[in-house]
Scaffold this active site. Structure first.
Site, mmCIF file in Angstrom:
data_model
loop_
_atom_site.group_PDB
_atom_site.id
_atom_site.type_symbol
_atom_site.label_atom_id
_atom_site.label_comp_id
_atom_site.label_asym_id
_atom_site.label_seq_id
_atom_site.Cartn_x
_atom_site.Cartn_y
_atom_site.Cartn_z
ATOM 1 N N LEU A 179 -5.970 37.833 -8.062
ATOM 2 C CA LEU A 179 -7.334 37.177 -8.102
ATOM 3 C C LEU A 179 -6.709 35.635 -8.318
ATOM 4 O O LEU A 179 -5.840 35.189 -8.908
ATOM 5 C CB LEU A 179 -8.160 37.267 -9.389
ATOM 6 C CG LEU A 179 -8.787 38.750 -9.487
ATOM 7 C CD1 LEU A 179 -9.523 39.198 -10.544
ATOM 8 C CD2 LEU A 179 -9.804 38.849 -8.030
ATOM 9 N N ARG A 308 19.415 -1.014 6.415
ATOM 10 C CA ARG A 308 19.392 0.423 6.294
ATOM 11 C C ARG A 308 21.075 0.556 6.190
ATOM 12 O O ARG A 308 21.456 1.608 5.686
ATOM 13 C CB ARG A 308 18.689 1.147 7.533
ATOM 14 C CG ARG A 308 18.948 0.834 8.878
ATOM 15 C CD ARG A 308 18.567 1.718 9.841
ATOM 16 N NE ARG A 308 18.869 1.277 11.172
ATOM 17 C CZ ARG A 308 18.773 2.041 12.054
ATOM 18 N NH1 ARG A 308 18.558 3.400 12.177
ATOM 19 N NH2 ARG A 308 18.709 1.677 13.566
ATOM 20 N N GLU A 356 10.347 17.489 3.705
ATOM 21 C CA GLU A 356 10.217 16.313 2.946
ATOM 22 C C GLU A 356 9.841 16.779 1.361
ATOM 23 O O GLU A 356 10.219 16.098 0.360
ATOM 24 C CB GLU A 356 9.298 15.311 3.315
ATOM 25 C CG GLU A 356 9.980 14.422 4.419
ATOM 26 C CD GLU A 356 9.704 15.160 5.757
ATOM 27 O OE1 GLU A 356 10.310 14.717 7.021
ATOM 28 O OE2 GLU A 356 8.940 16.224 5.846
ATOM 29 N N GLN A 417 5.640 6.822 13.474
ATOM 30 C CA GLN A 417 6.782 6.537 12.834
ATOM 31 C C GLN A 417 6.801 5.376 11.757
ATOM 32 O O GLN A 417 8.001 5.113 11.265
ATOM 33 C CB GLN A 417 8.213 6.266 13.897
ATOM 34 C CG GLN A 417 7.905 7.372 15.126
ATOM 35 C CD GLN A 417 8.094 8.935 14.553
ATOM 36 O OE1 GLN A 417 9.174 8.997 13.903
ATOM 37 N NE2 GLN A 417 7.214 9.658 14.913
#
Length: 615
Positions: A179, A308, A356, A417
């Site tokens: 349940l 980066r 992710e 992106q």
């Protein structure tokens, strides 16, 4: 304990769960009652844990993924002598440590906050990874799941990752009570359906009657003896077990029992059994991680370097200096540049692939064991794991998250992106730190600082190369900013961060040629924000203009506006941001289309100072 004593302990956990919920007037006693025998046998015979030393490196780790069954967890703590009966009855009351859903902020024996279903097993995978690959210790990770949460995709991200990593130190216990909240679960009591799914992911599966303490005992022993793969124990149980009025009945989820006194009597009345939880191995010792001076990469003024790239180099250097730093990536390490860390420290690099939720959950699990994780992917894709970030904050977890390829500046890849919501997302997280560097030396310094911060730390990096404008010895305190252009005749202040800093500087130089003096602030610390510098700029120039490669909601503009939320006069504030849905175009075209390049800043500034000219 023998069979009879284990059964009695299970009944005690049911009674105490009913009592706690009755005292609170709320809670989930029926969900606790279904799993009571599973927890009784685990605590009495198989869990190795020192409640006096929750930080003991050899302690087994127990995660209650079905966090709404917290009355059961607290009742088990009482049986183990960690919680007194009086405290048990403060459940859900103001100031009590025994919250509706358990959190490690309140209780030292709780590994991670749960209650958002589907998270306990992914975090458990992270803890098991620490034990298997880093601590190299023999502690086991036990995760108690509900059957309803097996509908969550994060469960199956965890299932695949655990199998791929051969985490035989991980056992999932599924309380299949049939349940859910509003009625039957998808597969009800069909244990075979669940078994097929886990087997497809490479797990060892065991099916049992979850109320037969001897079978539970044998199943745990089998799980411990299984090597090379994780184990899941699928236990058929009944919600509200032991009380006829509620047993296996719908419509009672999240409610105290209608007649608690009658139910307690039916369960055999209150007991005060104590369970002696086995102590962990005394042979285990605390891990010692090396910590040396960090030799960060150094870049010369004028060099063209993507932030980066600087992040990847700085993270690798930080890993060399600190043996407690680990890195995780979502199969984009060649783009985020975490591959630099992986090459130099392969034993501390974790590839989480395109998952992710598991990426962030593994970081949380590693952090519970004292490691300092940096988890990276594209900024846009971290939104898939937002709930894990939110729950990590509730846990008080210290994790570093790095989002690359942010904003329209990434160019031709298009809007799917582009991280254009990430600053808003991370600023909204309780106790978070949000950083957005504009050059390589600044990035390197901030990467190193993040390791020593508390809570959720987010760093936004950029894809394209930008000129280095700071020397390698420049300091960038969190909560600070840099004033890059300033004069006594400044007529407005441009506040930028990341890629727009360079556009703002170019615009300021062009405006200066027309006799318009403009102040430029690099607000690299988006949260906490440098309210003092912003206030001074507002007083001296009268107008602030924010420029951000982000949607206008929740990002840099809101961070600046909120700096004036303390009652001081609010300056004229204009925001340049990404207001349309971008398409595919070159980076410079994207910035121009959004009106956040040097030309857009120049035009907006001239309008603001009422000196627009026609050329």
């Amino acid at each position: 304990m023998n069979t009879e004593e284990l059964g009695a302990l299970g009944q005690q956990l049911r009674v105490d769960s009913v009592r706690a919920a009755a005292a609170a007037g709320s809670g989930h006693p029926t969900s606790s009652m279904s799993a009571a025998d599973l927890v009784a046998v685990l605590f009495a015979h198989h869990l190795r844990y020192d409640f006096e030393r929750p930080e003991h490196p050899a302690n087994d780790r127990f995660v209650l993924s079905k966090g709404h069954a917290s009355p059961l967890l607290y009742s088990a703590y009482k049986a183990a002598g960690a919680v007194e009966d009086g405290e048990l009855l403060t459940f859900r009351k103001l100031g009590s440590r025994l919250e509706g859903h358990p959190t490690p902020r309140r209780l030292p024996w709780v590994e991670t906050a749960t209650g958002s279903l589907g998270q306990g097993l992914p975090v458990g995978v992270g803890i098991a990874l620490a034990g298997k690959r880093l601590d190299r210790a023999d502690y086991r990770v036990w995760v108690l799941c509900g059957d309803s949460e097996l509908a969550e995709g994060s469960i199956w991200e965890a299932a695949e990752h655990a199998s791929y990593e051969h985490l035989d130190n991980l056992t999932a216990i599924v309380d299949v009570n049939r349940l859910g909240q509003r009625g039957p679960t998808r597969h009800g009591h069909d244990l075979d359906a669940y078994a097929r799914r886990f087997q497809a992911f490479g797990w060892h599966t065991i099916q049992i009657d979850g109320h037969d303490v001897d079978k539970i005992d044998r199943a745990y022993g089998e799980a411990i003896s299984t090597t090379g793969q994780p184990t899941v124990i699928l236990a058929r149980t009944l919600k509200g077990k032991g009380v006829a009025a509620v047993e296996d009945r719908e419509g009672l989820h999240g409610k105290p029992l209608p007649d608690a006194d009658e139910a307690i009597a039916e369960l055999g009345g209150p007991r005060d059994l104590r369970v002696r939880v086995s102590e962990p191995s005394a042979a285990a010792v605390l891990r010692s991680a090396t910590t040396d001076a960090v030799r960060l990469p150094r870049y010369d003024l004028g060099d063209e370097v993507a932030t980066r790239d600087a992040f990847g180099a700085a993270l690798a250097a930080l890993g060399t200096a600190r043996g407690d730093v680990v890195a995780l990536d979502g199969e984009v390490g060649d783009s985020t540049r975490t591959e630099e860390f992986g090459k130099e420290h392969p034993d501390r690099f974790f590839e989480c692939y395109i998952a992710e939720q598991q990426l962030v959950a593994a970081a949380v699990g590693l952090a519970t064991r004292g490691w300092v994780p940096y988890a990276s992917t594209f900024a846009a894709f971290l939104s898939r794991a937002h709930d894990f970030v939110r729950m990590a904050s509730i846990s008080g977890s210290g994790i570093n998250l790095v989002g690359s390829h942010a904003g329209v500046a990434i160019g031709q890849d298009g809007p799917s992106q582009m991280g254009l919501e990430d600053l808003a997302m991370f600023r909204s997280v309780y106790g978070s730190t949000v950083l957005y560097p504009c050059d390589a030396n600044q990035t390197a310094r901030l990467v190193a600082q993040m390791a020593g911060l508390d809570g959720i730390r987010y760093l936004r990096t950029s894809r394209g190369k930008d000129p280095v404008i700071y020397g390698p010895d420049e300091e960038f305190p969190v909560g600070g900013s840099k004033v890059l252009r300033s004069g006594e005749h400044d007529r407005l202040t441009v506040v930028a961060a990341g890629v727009t800093v360079h556009e703002a500087l170019a615009a300021a130089d062009r405006l200066a040629q027309d006799g318009i003096a403009v102040r430029v602030i690099d607000l690299y610390s988006v949260k906490p924000v440098d309210a003092e510098t912003l206030s001074r700029a507002a007083e001296e120039t009268g107008c602030l203009m924010t420029v951000e490669d982000h949607h206008e909601q929740g990002g840099l503009g809101d961070a600046v506006a909120e700096a004036f939320g303390d009652g001081r006069p609010v300056p004229r504030l204009v925001r340049l941001a990404v207001r349309t849905m971008p398409g595919s175009a070159a980076p410079d075209e994207q910035l121009h289309a959004a009106g956040i390049d040097a030309a857009g800043i120049e035009a907006a500034a001239k309008l603001l100072v009422e000196e627009a000219v026609v050329r």
